[in-house]
Write a protein that holds these residues in place. Sequence first.
Motif, PDB file in Angstrom:
ATOM      1  N   VAL A 164       1.116  -1.162  -0.037  1.00  0.00           N
ATOM      2  CA  VAL A 164       0.095  -0.060   0.053  1.00  0.00           C
ATOM      3  C   VAL A 164       0.751   1.030  -0.041  1.00  0.00           C
ATOM      4  O   VAL A 164       0.358   2.325  -0.571  1.00  0.00           O
ATOM      5  N   SER A 168       0.977   4.122  -2.727  1.00  0.00           N
ATOM      6  CA  SER A 168       0.751   5.519  -2.321  1.00  0.00           C
ATOM      7  C   SER A 168       1.970   6.255  -2.859  1.00  0.00           C
ATOM      8  O   SER A 168       1.614   7.355  -3.688  1.00  0.00           O
ATOM      9  N   MET A 267      -8.926   0.962  -8.683  1.00  0.00           N
ATOM     10  CA  MET A 267      -7.741   1.575  -8.465  1.00  0.00           C
ATOM     11  C   MET A 267      -7.030   2.081  -9.650  1.00  0.00           C
ATOM     12  O   MET A 267      -6.315   3.153  -9.780  1.00  0.00           O
ATOM     13  N   VAL A 293      -4.529   5.933  -0.562  1.00  0.00           N
ATOM     14  CA  VAL A 293      -4.014   4.423  -0.219  1.00  0.00           C
ATOM     15  C   VAL A 293      -3.300   4.378   0.995  1.00  0.00           C
ATOM     16  O   VAL A 293      -3.287   3.420   1.677  1.00  0.00           O
ATOM     17  N   GLY A 297      -4.817   2.168   3.712  1.00  0.00           N
ATOM     18  CA  GLY A 297      -4.202   0.928   3.639  1.00  0.00           C
ATOM     19  C   GLY A 297      -3.291   0.555   5.012  1.00  0.00           C
ATOM     20  O   GLY A 297      -3.237  -0.504   5.415  1.00  0.00           O
ATOM     21  N   THR A 352     -10.292   5.775   0.469  1.00  0.00           N
ATOM     22  CA  THR A 352      -9.736   5.706   1.727  1.00  0.00           C
ATOM     23  C   THR A 352     -10.259   4.527   2.265  1.00  0.00           C
ATOM     24  O   THR A 352      -9.835   3.685   2.840  1.00  0.00           O
ATOM     25  N   MET A 355      -9.757   1.031   0.977  1.00  0.00           N
ATOM     26  CA  MET A 355      -8.174   0.681   1.373  1.00  0.00           C
ATOM     27  C   MET A 355      -8.399   0.136   2.533  1.00  0.00           C
ATOM     28  O   MET A 355      -7.649  -0.837   3.114  1.00  0.00           O
ATOM     29  N   GLY A 359      -9.015  -3.528   0.635  1.00  0.00           N
ATOM     30  CA  GLY A 359      -8.013  -3.509   0.460  1.00  0.00           C
ATOM     31  C   GLY A 359      -6.688  -4.227   1.610  1.00  0.00           C
ATOM     32  O   GLY A 359      -5.978  -4.640   1.200  1.00  0.00           O
TER      33      GLY A 359
END
Length: 447
Positions: A164, A168, A267, A293, A297, A352, A355, A359
């Motif tokens: 993650v 990002s 994504m 992310v 994440g 957000t 994730m 995620g």
Amino acid sequence: MHARVDGPADAPAQTSHWPDNYGPASAWWTVFILMIFQIVSMIDRQVISVLIPEMRADLGLNDFQISLVQGLSFALFYGLMGLVIGGLVDRYSRRAIMFTGIVVWSLAAAGTGLARSYSQLFAGRLLVGAGEAAVSPAGQSLLASIFPRHRLTTPIACLSVSGVIGISLSYALGGNLLALFSAEPLGGPFAGLAPWRQVLVVTGLPGVAVAFLAFAFREPKRRSQPPPDRQAASWGAFFRHIGAHPRLMLGLILGSAVMAVAIQGTMVWTPTYARRVLGVSAAEVGTMMSVAVALGGIVGGLSLGVLIDHRFARGTRDMALRLLCGFCIAIPPVLAAAFAAGNFALLFGAITLMMMTMGSSYGPTMAAVQMIAPIEMRGRFAALMVLASNLCGYALGPMLIGFLTDYVYGDPMKLGWAIITGLLTAGPLAAWMVWSARGDFLRHLDR
């Protein structure tokens, strides 16, 4: 036969399950290095998603062709080579395998920026996938050999969190480097390259140096264990094991793969949706995706890892599967509402949330598979997870959205509705598949 863990009274008896040449400190040092590998891997894998409009215009591609480059070309070799490498992981040095893979993908990622045709771009992504296929099977197998079972989810969740972080950084680097090189192109050996090409070269080359960290940790060993039985570690035994437990293996592996369709389709195409439909700049999109992310994440991944290990030790050993199913039912409608609203702030919050939940569920599912995989097959089961999730997630997910946009909705501005369709189809299907495997998973833990 593994000892059953029903509550806290059982936990102390398991703390001695460390390899002879490993303890907690050296185990977490290895986790740290593997996290670096994952970060670099995800940067080279995902940075291309911010560069789509420029790449599309430069090479004259449509959305479906782009989806093949982002998805199929990468995921095909990543998955298939992962299965081959998984077999090597079960028999040979995981450090050497990871070193070789990192060098290959780093050079290929940089070389992708030099592609002058669609076929060259496709081939470059094939090689990136082939190289990156080494890290996940080797890393998961390594951690499953180092950590006791009741402590395994958190370190594997850390690998997911590092992925993650890499994603990002890829959005932040991609968007901001593109803006920088568009305003002030690099000179020297990079002179004459389009800004999007310079981004790929600059983000790809550093991985060659990172590869040498593969020799900064040890291969685990356990003197009390006999050498792996070659017959038990054969491919025939591997497929017989799957055939003997089809609902368990297909439920966990394919269920998480279908979840990846929803996640990766969203994504990969969200930056393009934001730029094309909402009119947001590349730098703004890169920053938004990077923060969403990372925030979702990292918080979600670490929290879920600690929570699931805690609940496992307390007796709720299927907590990872319960959470995954709940997230796959509840989150897609929230995301669909954000895309339908066409509001950038709502989109930021929804990504957000995805994730933080869906995620972050993939790492615990990988840990669950390692818990039930025979020790001589861990590398291949990790690779099978990679193969399924990448063929479905990185290949089918983006390709499905591109296909829906071009050939079903027939309008590039309907990209958001294509993403909504994918989310509302794949999420509930993934939940049903994983839920069907819960009972078999619990019974398998007691064997």
